[in-house]
Design an enzyme around this catalytic site. Structure first.
Site, PDB file in Angstrom:
ATOM      1  N   ASP A   1       0.847  -1.200   0.000  1.00 52.40           N
ATOM      2  CA  ASP A   1       0.000   0.000   0.000  1.00 52.40           C
ATOM      3  C   ASP A   1       0.880   1.247   0.000  1.00 52.40           C
ATOM      4  OD1 ASP A   1      -2.090  -1.719   0.546  1.00 52.40           O
ATOM      5  OD2 ASP A   1      -1.899  -1.397   2.708  1.00 52.40           O
TER       6      ASP A   1
HETATM    7  N1  URA Z   1      -0.900  -5.921   4.076  1.00 53.55           N
HETATM    8  C1  URA Z   1      -1.359  -4.659   4.091  1.00 53.55           C
HETATM    9  O1  URA Z   1      -2.340  -4.351   4.771  1.00 53.55           O
HETATM   10  N2  URA Z   1      -0.718  -3.743   3.350  1.00 53.55           N
HETATM   11  C2  URA Z   1       0.365  -4.031   2.613  1.00 53.55           C
HETATM   12  O2  URA Z   1       0.915  -3.140   1.952  1.00 53.55           O
HETATM   13  C3  URA Z   1       0.834  -5.339   2.606  1.00 53.55           C
HETATM   14  C4  URA Z   1       0.183  -6.271   3.350  1.00 53.55           C
END
Ligand code: URA
Length: 248
Positions: free
Chosen positions: A114
């Site tokens: 993310d």
């Molecule tokens: N889980 C998440 O919530 N975000 C990420 O970027 C990777 C795994």
């Protein structure tokens, strides 16, 4: 398997032990031993001493695990900073992970983090490796440090371990270790969208900071945010082992 008789007639051939030594299998002498023990195959056939290979065309395997010997393939390990997005191009003009690594050869992120998630991300032009790493059946472990709002109860930690019901189904069992009162290490092998954040949020403990600290065998505590480096031959070999060679 039928032993390969070396003709030495392939294009741009190199001695097999030299190629193996370059890819982290020890000294040339040690690599000759591997060949003599019939542990090395070229294009599926057991290789014999004296074998030469064309690294752009031949598929070399040790103990059945294919070795990534093609020089045109690059594998970068990036420590993604927060606020950088894991796509190749962003129509809104935000900084992407591609802006942080060399432009040539063109590489792609393997999976995504993310925008606000930090930590290790692999980028490569190795399509097969990408496919195998992102294929759910290979389930390479990913480890995250999640700073939570609030101190999760023991029952919340147990539910994280056993599986959390999300709108796209129950999560697979996870390894969860409390590091500090509000800091947990979570190891999962699924790759669902925003999975760690959604798991923690579902139990009432939103994530305030999320850092990926391991992808299968790959760790690096000394890469600063925004820094990248190439995988070593040994790391690449460990990654090959971790994803297996199914589908090749
Ligand atoms: N889980 C998440 O919530 N975000 C990420 O970027 C990777 C795994």
């Amino acid at each position: 398997m039928r032993p390969v008789v070396s003709t030495g007639a392939e294009g741009a051939p190199e001695r097999l032990q030299k190629v193996l030594a370059r890819h982290g299998f020890g000294s040339r002498r040690a690599c000759e031993e591997l060949i003599a023990q019939s542990r090395v195959t070229v294009n599926g056939d057991v290789a014999v001493l004296g074998r030469r290979v064309d690294v752009d065309r031949d598929e070399v395997a040790v103990d059945g695990v294919v070795v990534g010997v093609r020089p045109s393939l690059v594998h970068y390990l990036l420590n993604k900073p927060p606020g950088v997005i894991s796509t190749v191009h962003d129509p809104q003009g935000r900084r992407t992970v591609i802006d942080l690594v060399p432009g040539e050869p063109r590489v792609f992120p393997v999976g995504r983090l993310d925008g606000e998630t930090e930590g290790l991300l692999l980028l490569t032009n190795d399509g097969e490796m990408t496919q195998r790493l992102t294929h759910p059946s290979h389930g390479v472990e990913k480890e995250y440090l999640a700073h939570l709002r609030g101190n999760p109860s023991r029952s919340a930690l147990r539910r994280l371990r056993e599986g959390v019901s999300l709108d796209d189904g129950l999560t697979a069992p996870a390894r969860v270790v409390r590091v500090e009162a509000d800091l947990v290490k979570i190891t999962i092998h699924e790759g669902r969208n925003r999975q760690v954040r959604r798991m923690c949020e579902a139990l009432g403990y939103p994530v305030v900071r999320l850092v990926r600290t391991r992808i299968g065998p790959l760790v690096d505590r000394s890469l600063a945010p925004g820094e990248w480096r190439e995988l070593s031959a040994t790391e690449l070999r460990r990654l090959e082992v971790a994803v297996g060679n199914a589908g090749r």
